[in-house]
Scaffold this motif. Structure first.
Motif, PDB file in Angstrom:
ATOM      1  N   LEU A 184      32.314 -17.371  34.626  1.00 30.84           N
ATOM      2  CA  LEU A 184      31.563 -17.252  33.409  1.00 30.84           C
ATOM      3  C   LEU A 184      32.889 -16.312  33.024  1.00 30.84           C
ATOM      4  N   LEU A 185      33.133 -15.454  34.278  1.00 28.52           N
ATOM      5  CA  LEU A 185      34.317 -14.250  33.962  1.00 28.52           C
ATOM      6  C   LEU A 185      36.080 -14.637  35.389  1.00 28.52           C
ATOM      7  N   LEU A 186      36.890 -15.244  34.693  1.00 32.46           N
ATOM      8  CA  LEU A 186      38.173 -14.474  35.461  1.00 32.46           C
ATOM      9  C   LEU A 186      38.462 -13.128  36.114  1.00 32.46           C
ATOM     10  N   ILE A 187      39.242 -12.942  36.320  1.00 35.21           N
ATOM     11  CA  ILE A 187      39.506 -11.766  37.079  1.00 35.21           C
ATOM     12  C   ILE A 187      40.861 -11.579  37.473  1.00 35.21           C
ATOM     13  N   LEU A 188      41.945 -10.933  36.717  1.00 40.25           N
ATOM     14  CA  LEU A 188      43.461 -11.533  37.227  1.00 40.25           C
ATOM     15  C   LEU A 188      43.579 -10.449  37.832  1.00 40.25           C
ATOM     16  N   ALA A 189      43.866 -10.150  39.507  1.00 38.86           N
ATOM     17  CA  ALA A 189      43.976  -9.097  39.970  1.00 38.86           C
ATOM     18  C   ALA A 189      45.968  -9.052  40.624  1.00 38.86           C
ATOM     19  N   ASP A 190      46.635  -7.739  41.034  1.00 37.31           N
ATOM     20  CA  ASP A 190      48.066  -8.111  41.160  1.00 37.31           C
ATOM     21  C   ASP A 190      47.553  -7.947  42.481  1.00 37.31           C
ATOM     22  N   PRO A 250      34.426 -17.944  29.454  1.00 36.95           N
ATOM     23  CA  PRO A 250      33.989 -17.100  28.536  1.00 36.95           C
ATOM     24  C   PRO A 250      34.277 -15.518  28.482  1.00 36.95           C
ATOM     25  N   PHE A 251      35.460 -15.268  29.560  1.00 39.28           N
ATOM     26  CA  PHE A 251      35.426 -13.729  29.297  1.00 39.28           C
ATOM     27  C   PHE A 251      37.145 -13.736  31.318  1.00 39.28           C
ATOM     28  N   LEU A 252      37.233 -12.681  30.833  1.00 35.33           N
ATOM     29  CA  LEU A 252      38.432 -12.554  30.734  1.00 35.33           C
ATOM     30  C   LEU A 252      38.350 -10.905  31.443  1.00 35.33           C
ATOM     31  N   TYR A 253      39.253 -10.491  32.692  1.00 37.06           N
ATOM     32  CA  TYR A 253      39.087  -8.949  32.992  1.00 37.06           C
ATOM     33  C   TYR A 253      40.567  -9.002  33.302  1.00 37.06           C
ATOM     34  N   LYS A 254      41.643  -8.604  32.696  1.00 36.64           N
ATOM     35  CA  LYS A 254      42.695  -7.851  34.059  1.00 36.64           C
ATOM     36  C   LYS A 254      42.394  -6.533  34.994  1.00 36.64           C
ATOM     37  N   LYS A 255      42.026  -6.776  35.859  1.00 36.83           N
ATOM     38  CA  LYS A 255      42.185  -5.584  36.650  1.00 36.83           C
ATOM     39  C   LYS A 255      43.082  -4.799  37.442  1.00 36.83           C
ATOM     40  N   THR A 256      43.287  -3.889  37.062  1.00 37.56           N
ATOM     41  CA  THR A 256      44.271  -2.105  36.872  1.00 37.56           C
ATOM     42  C   THR A 256      44.028  -2.156  38.315  1.00 37.56           C
ATOM     43  N   ASP A 257      45.242  -1.697  38.926  1.00 40.74           N
ATOM     44  CA  ASP A 257      45.375  -0.363  39.440  1.00 40.74           C
ATOM     45  C   ASP A 257      45.338   1.115  39.416  1.00 40.74           C
ATOM     46  N   SER A 258      44.008   1.517  40.320  1.00 41.67           N
ATOM     47  CA  SER A 258      43.113   2.791  40.084  1.00 41.67           C
ATOM     48  C   SER A 258      44.488   3.437  39.697  1.00 41.67           C
ATOM     49  N   ALA A 259      45.610   3.657  40.239  1.00 49.84           N
ATOM     50  CA  ALA A 259      46.602   4.325  39.726  1.00 49.84           C
ATOM     51  C   ALA A 259      47.356   4.299  39.252  1.00 49.84           C
ATOM     52  N   LEU A 260      47.370   3.341  38.586  1.00 49.43           N
ATOM     53  CA  LEU A 260      48.427   3.318  37.559  1.00 49.43           C
ATOM     54  C   LEU A 260      49.323   2.334  37.972  1.00 49.43           C
ATOM     55  N   ARG A 261      49.301   2.339  39.030  1.00 46.65           N
ATOM     56  CA  ARG A 261      50.795   0.862  40.072  1.00 46.65           C
ATOM     57  C   ARG A 261      50.930   0.326  39.314  1.00 46.65           C
ATOM     58  N   GLY A 262      52.283  -0.824  38.844  1.00 47.53           N
ATOM     59  CA  GLY A 262      52.562  -1.990  38.757  1.00 47.53           C
ATOM     60  C   GLY A 262      52.595  -2.311  37.734  1.00 47.53           C
ATOM     61  N   ASN A 263      52.486  -3.657  37.069  1.00 45.67           N
ATOM     62  CA  ASN A 263      53.191  -4.027  35.896  1.00 45.67           C
ATOM     63  C   ASN A 263      52.102  -3.839  34.824  1.00 45.67           C
ATOM     64  N   ILE A 264      51.725  -2.486  34.285  1.00 45.64           N
ATOM     65  CA  ILE A 264      49.996  -2.089  33.312  1.00 45.64           C
ATOM     66  C   ILE A 264      50.597  -2.995  32.040  1.00 45.64           C
ATOM     67  N   GLY A 265      51.674  -2.298  31.631  1.00 45.45           N
ATOM     68  CA  GLY A 265      51.489  -2.963  30.085  1.00 45.45           C
ATOM     69  C   GLY A 265      52.325  -4.015  30.112  1.00 45.45           C
ATOM     70  N   ALA A 266      52.397  -4.551  30.814  1.00 43.43           N
ATOM     71  CA  ALA A 266      53.997  -6.282  30.967  1.00 43.43           C
ATOM     72  C   ALA A 266      52.302  -7.007  30.571  1.00 43.43           C
ATOM     73  N   GLU A 267      51.489  -6.566  31.871  1.00 46.37           N
ATOM     74  CA  GLU A 267      50.182  -7.630  32.361  1.00 46.37           C
ATOM     75  C   GLU A 267      49.257  -7.488  31.342  1.00 46.37           C
ATOM     76  N   LEU A 268      48.441  -6.386  30.589  1.00 39.13           N
ATOM     77  CA  LEU A 268      47.463  -6.296  29.597  1.00 39.13           C
ATOM     78  C   LEU A 268      48.369  -6.945  28.312  1.00 39.13           C
TER      79      LEU A 268
END
Length: 417
Positions: free
Chosen positions: A3-9, A77-95
């Motif tokens: 039901l849900l795919l979560i993509l974490a970096d 049905p649903f996709l969730y892009k998990k981002t770092d809670s301190a905003l590290r990583g490729n936030i803009g590119a992955e969103l």
């Protein structure tokens, strides 16, 4: 049915998000890599650690876009892009990759984790009340965060439009513009009310945020029942392996040492020489580590030098290693060391800090999947896996999570289970 795919970096991020579902009795798998068969998962929630945090933005975009297309074509049905809670990583590119590849008009993004004092207010991201750029994450030697304004940070990696908005009341109207919609959240209730408004307007197929917003997703998606999973009985012996340079973790190590933990700092050679743990000196050091584990029920092994990490930086420079190759080599060395220790009868419960450390440890013992069980506290995840036919438990956390006495408190709780 998936039901849900979560993509974490990274690995620890995948676990601290996946556990929000597993702890409620929702079948959840956490895997590593970008090769996923969406037609035959045996879980309701699949969390994929894409290992894209340290990739160039264009490569991170390609990985997320490919997985998103596969999930859409596979009927997830649903996709969730998990981002770092301190905003590290490729936030803009992955969103941007998630939004574009999904074919949706909007991507609601709630980056805050107010449960651990990481908030977004007026479009600015704060850590314990200060802008993220003025926190320890702003001076991280490997991945410093350069922008506290979330939309400004996103704009550094993508032309996809992004706009900032206040938290919504439950019956609030969702903005109509296209692109990435960044919502404030100064409290857990802000996450709940904004989520309710988004779903009241029509269930959004794509969403983004950290583990903070993930805590409210099970109810919003109608998944499972809220019956907290109790921690199983754990071996009271605790080995902490630290691969993080975050000052928050360093304070935790100092507090644990003062409370009686045995503490071993790996030398630059042990961290950076390829094949060290297979050498004669490495084998002798492993025997000494085993003895330390036998002599003390609470131990720390860390990758930080005494008084700062200049000795390791100098040794890396002498080997011709840049920071990225130094980071990878240190994580790999720790992974090989732990791989050699996993069959030791002296090894009890393991606590790992840092996603790189966890990933390399799992790689070295040939484990590609962990099952999150429950949270020991916010951001501190208990997981299990099968190794040589036996089930082992590991506690994981990001370097920036937890209060000063976290390790001492956890060791006490484990002993009382």
């Amino acid at each position: 049915m998936l039901l849900l795919l979560i993509l974490a970096d990274d690995f620890t991020g995948a676990l601290d998000t996946g556990v929000q579902f597993a702890a409620r009795g929702i079948s959840t798998r956490v895997i590593v890599g970008d090769k996923v068969d969406f037609a035959s998962p045996d879980a309701q929630v699949l969390v994929v650690d894409t290992e894209t945090r340290h990739l160039p933005p264009e490569q991170a975009y390609a990985v997320i876009a490919r997985l998103t297309v596969g999930a859409v074509e596979g009927g997830v049905p649903f996709l969730y892009k998990k981002t770092d809670s301190a905003l590290r990583g490729n936030i803009g590119a992955e969103l941007s990759a998630l939004l574009t590849a999904s074919g949706q008009r909007q991507l609601p993004f709630l980056p805050a984790f107010p449960q651990i004092q990481r908030t977004t207010q007026g479009g600015v991201h704060y850590i314990n009340g200060v802008p993220v750029t003025e926190s320890p994450f702003g001076i991280d030697p490997f991945e410093p965060v350069r922008y506290a304004s979330v939309t400004q940070l996103i704009a550094q990696q993508t032309r996809t439009p992004a706009a900032s908005f206040p938290a919504l009341p439950p019956d609030g109207e969702v903005p109509s513009q296209e692109g990435i919609l960044v919502f404030d959240a100064a409290s857990a209730q802000d996450l709940v009310s904004t989520g309710q408004a988004l779903f009241r307007a029509g269930k959004p197929r794509v969403l983004a945020g950290c583990a903070g917003f993930a805590t409210v997703l099970p109810e919003l998606l109608g998944l499972g029942q809220d019956h907290p999973v109790e921690p199983p009985r754990l071996d009271p012996r605790l080995l902490v392996v630290c691969g993080s340079v975050n000052p928050i973790t360093l304070q935790q190590l100092d507090a644990a040492e003062k409370a009686g933990f045995a503490r071993l700092r790996l030398t630059p050679r042990q961290k950076l020489d390829p094949g060290y743990w297979q050498s004669e000196n490495g084998q002798q050091q492993l025997a000494q580590i085993n003895q330390m584990l036998a002599d003390s029920t609470r131990c720390i092994i860390e990758t930080n030098d005494q008084g700062g990490n200049q000795p390791t930086a100098d040794y890396a420079a002498a080997l011709g290693l840049d920071r990225e190759r130094m980071r990878v080599r240190i994580a790999s060395s720790v992974g090989h060391m732990l791989g050699a220790l996993f069959t030791s009868p002296e090894l009890g419960t393991l606590l790992l800090t840092g996603g790189d450390t966890l990933l390399q440890c799992m790689n070295c013992i040939g484990v590609q999947e962990l099952e999150p069980v429950c949270e020991m506290e916010s951001g501190v995840v208990l997981a299990r896996f099968t190794y040589h036919g036996c089930t082992r438990h590991v506690i994981t956390k990001s370097g920036g999570f937890g209060q000063k006495n976290l390790l001492v408190d956890l060791s006490r709780r484990i002993a009382e289970l």
